[in-house]
Each structure stands twice: as C-alpha cells, then as structure tokens.
Design an enzyme around this catalytic site. Structure first.
Site, PDB file in Angstrom:
ATOM      1  CG  LEU A 178      -2.073  -1.236  -6.689  1.00 52.42           C
ATOM      2  CD1 LEU A 178      -3.482  -1.808  -6.638  1.00 52.42           C
ATOM      3  CD2 LEU A 178      -2.041  -0.003  -7.588  1.00 52.42           C
ATOM      4  CG  HIS A 179       2.858  -0.335  -1.429  1.00 49.24           C
ATOM      5  ND1 HIS A 179       3.025  -1.303  -0.457  1.00 49.24           N
ATOM      6  CD2 HIS A 179       3.764  -0.633  -2.408  1.00 49.24           C
ATOM      7  CE1 HIS A 179       3.991  -2.133  -0.818  1.00 49.24           C
ATOM      8  NE2 HIS A 179       4.456  -1.757  -1.991  1.00 49.24           N
ATOM      9  CG  LEU A 180      -4.312   1.213  -3.520  1.00 49.71           C
ATOM     10  CD1 LEU A 180      -5.732   0.773  -3.831  1.00 49.71           C
ATOM     11  CD2 LEU A 180      -3.869   2.304  -4.491  1.00 49.71           C
ATOM     12  CD  GLN A 189       1.704  -0.721   2.441  1.00 44.69           C
ATOM     13  OE1 GLN A 189       1.415  -0.625   1.250  1.00 44.69           O
ATOM     14  NE2 GLN A 189       0.784  -0.959   3.348  1.00 44.69           N
TER      15      GLN A 189
END
Length: 369
Positions: A94-96, A269
């Site tokens: 996801l690397h939200l 990221q």
C-alpha cells in the site's frame, strides 16, 4: 472464505499475488480462489495452470474484487476505487504515506486494508524483504545502464577495465536493499561506500561484501561528501509505514558529477531525494540538475517471475492464516500480521500513516476488538 486475485493495473506491473502452487495450498485448506483471466501471464503463469490448481478463472475484475479477501501486489488505482468496500479485506503493498488520495478512499469506504510492507516478524519485515532484495540487486543493474551515454550518463563502466579505473558507487542505508546493492556493486569491481546510522548494520554489510566496501556512519555531512564524489548513488532508506526521510537535498544533487546517476529505491514511499519524482518502466530515466534519475515505483516488476515467486513464498503463510482463521481471527492471533493493518472501519491503524497525514491514530488491537 473466498479469495480474489485481480489483474494488476499499475503501469508496468507484471507480477501476480498468487502462484498456481499457492492456489493449490489454499484450495487444500478449503478456500475458494478466483483469479482474473490473464492476471499471471506476464509472470509466466497461464490461466490453465491456475485452473489445474483448483482456481476459478473470472473474466471481469469485479468478480475478483467481490471476494472476502482481495490479494494484490500493488496499491489500487483510481479506476479500482469503486471496487473498494467495507465488506472485503485488501492485502497488498500500500505505501499509504505516499498516497493521500488512496488513504482517503480507504477511510471513506471503511476498508480493512492490510499492507505487506508493515507486516512484521521478530522485528523484521518478512513480506517486504524479498522485494527489497530484488530492488537492491536491480539498482546496480539499472544504475549501470543509466551511466551509459545513451541514457544521459557520464559514460562510466562500473567495473572499469585495464587502463581505466572502476566507478564509484554510494549506497545510503544498510538494510536488505542497501546490502544487496553494495554486494552486487562490490562483486562487479566498483568502488563502494555504504552509509547507515546503525553501526551493527554496517558491520553486517561489510561481512556480506567480503570486506570490499567502505562503511561510514551516516551524518548529513558524510552524506553530502559521499554524494559529491560518486558516479552512482543508490538510496534505500525508509521507515516502515512512514514517508521516506528526505536525506539528499537538491543542493547535494547539484554538487554531483555531470552525468552521474541516482536510483531512489524508496520512491514508492515518497523518495529520499529532493529531486526524485515517480517514473515507470516504460520511461524510467529523467535528467535533473545534470544528473540522471531512476525512480520507478515498482522496480521488482522488471523481473516478474523471480519477484512473484519470492513475494508469494513470503505472503502464503499469512494467506493460509486468513483462510483458516478468518480475517479477524488471523489478525488477533498474530501481532506481526496485526501490525500490517493500516485502515479499519474508517480509522487509520498505522502510526506512520497517521503521522504522515496528521490524522488520529487508532491502535490496531483496539480497532478489531
């Protein structure tokens, strides 16, 4: 439980979240698996192999997305947002912290989202690890290509030749990706410097590289000095769940040799280099401040067969846990898997994501009570 495996839609993404062998293991546990047609073709896995393993092949992405547990490789893109719902769980990278719009969608749709990259085990990141290994190895391969004149590079061959010196490689971060980058660069004969704030990681890197690298304790000054003198800079530093720390400023990039190359492994990221911006496999390089940049957000997709096999080997035990115990049961029984929970019921349950966006943080254990 029914597990759905949609085809990846991110540009250049050619991996798949399950292999036929994984489907067979899931079917033996009593789980139904629906794989969107053609989802594994780019990784060398045909629909027939999934059928033989017991999967159902579905023709529409909605049929895969409607499953109890949706398993992917990369984050959903805007055309997939309408498939997100409170009734299913999403398990993927996801690397939200780098994707505010996706975070808002997951919260608004009250999605249970478990991120591969924040699942932990004994202090390590077991699902992220194989992809970090691949990305570290690839960073030297793509960096060497970027140094070629045709890509805008300064025309340096990293191993050197008789009569010409080897190139200089600087690696920021001595984690899994950084150590693999340093090991490959040292093995081909480059002059390698690796920096980290953790002396124990530097000792480990030195051992893995056979004592053929220079290790330096990372400080802003040490980073600036190393960046200025290098032909290839590989940045691998990240903090699990958070936006990557900004370590290299535009001024540092401006000080580099014209035609030098930067590979920002942590670009998914947000990147650790001020001049970084996401690129794709179709157009991986750009030049800024006279320096070639490679910032592909899904680097391991360049070698999808290897990457898929490594990813699924790491993720399958968790898939089997979900299958046998249900989502809530699996999360409650495994503190490391629970650490992968990023959103739940409209709440942010990952401290790094909450920090990145200034949102309230609900501890995951409290969220699933």
């Amino acid at each position: 439980m029914r597990i759905g495996v949609p085809r990846e839609t991110k540009p250049g993404e050619s991996r798949i979240a399950v292999t036929p062998l994984a489907v067979r293991a899931l079917r033996e546990s009593g789980t139904d698996v629906a794989v969107e047609t053609g989802a594994g073709a780019a990784s060398g896995f045909e629909d027939r192999e999934y059928l033989d393993a017991g999967a159902e092949i579905v023709s529409q992405p909605s049929e895969a997305w409607s499953a109890d547990l949706v398993v992917k490789v990369k984050e959903p893109l805007p055309p997939e947002f309408p498939f997100l719902s409170e009734s299913s769980t999403l398990f993927t990278f996801l690397h939200l912290a780098a994707f505010p719009a996706l975070t808002e969608e997951l919260l608004a749709r009250r999605v249970t989202a478990v991120a591969y990259e924040t699942v932990t085990s004994a202090g390590a990141l077991p699902i992220l690890r194989p992809m970090s290994e691949v990305a570290g190895i690839l960073s030297i391969q793509v960096g060497a290509r970027g140094l070629e004149k045709g890509c805008g590079g300064r025309g340096v061959l990293l191993p050197g030749t008789e009569g010409s010196p080897p190139g200089d490689v600087t690696v920021l971060g001595a984690g899994v990706a950084g150590r693999n980058a340093a090991r490959i660069a040292a093995r081909i004969g480059a002059n390698v410097t690796i920096l980290d704030v953790n002396p124990e990681k530097l000792v480990l890197a030195d051992g893995e590289c056979g004592g053929k690298v220079r290790t330096i304790r990372s400080t802003p000054g040490a980073v600036a000095d190393a960046v200025r003198e290098t032909d290839l800079l590989v940045s691998t530093v990240l903090v699990a769940g958070e936006r990557a720390p900004r370590l290299v400023t535009r001024e540092m990039i401006r000080s580099m040799r014209p035609g030098a190359v930067v590979v920002d492994v942590a670009i998914d990221q947000g990147g650790a280099i001020e001049t970084s911006r996401p690129t794709t496999h179709a157009a991986p390089f750009y030049i800024e401040e006279r320096v070639v940049h490679y910032c592909v957000t899904n680097m391991p997709a360049a070698v999808p067969r290897t990457s898929t096999q490594g990813l699924v080997t790491a993720s399958l035990p968790y898939l089997l846990s979900f299958a046998r115990q249900g989502v809530a049961g699996a999360l409650r029984s495994d503190e490391g898997l629970l650490g992968g929970l990023n959103t739940y019921g409209g709440h942010v349950t990952c401290a790094g994501v909450a920090k990145a966006f200034g949102k309230p943080f609900l501890p995951p254990r409290e969220a699933i009570k």
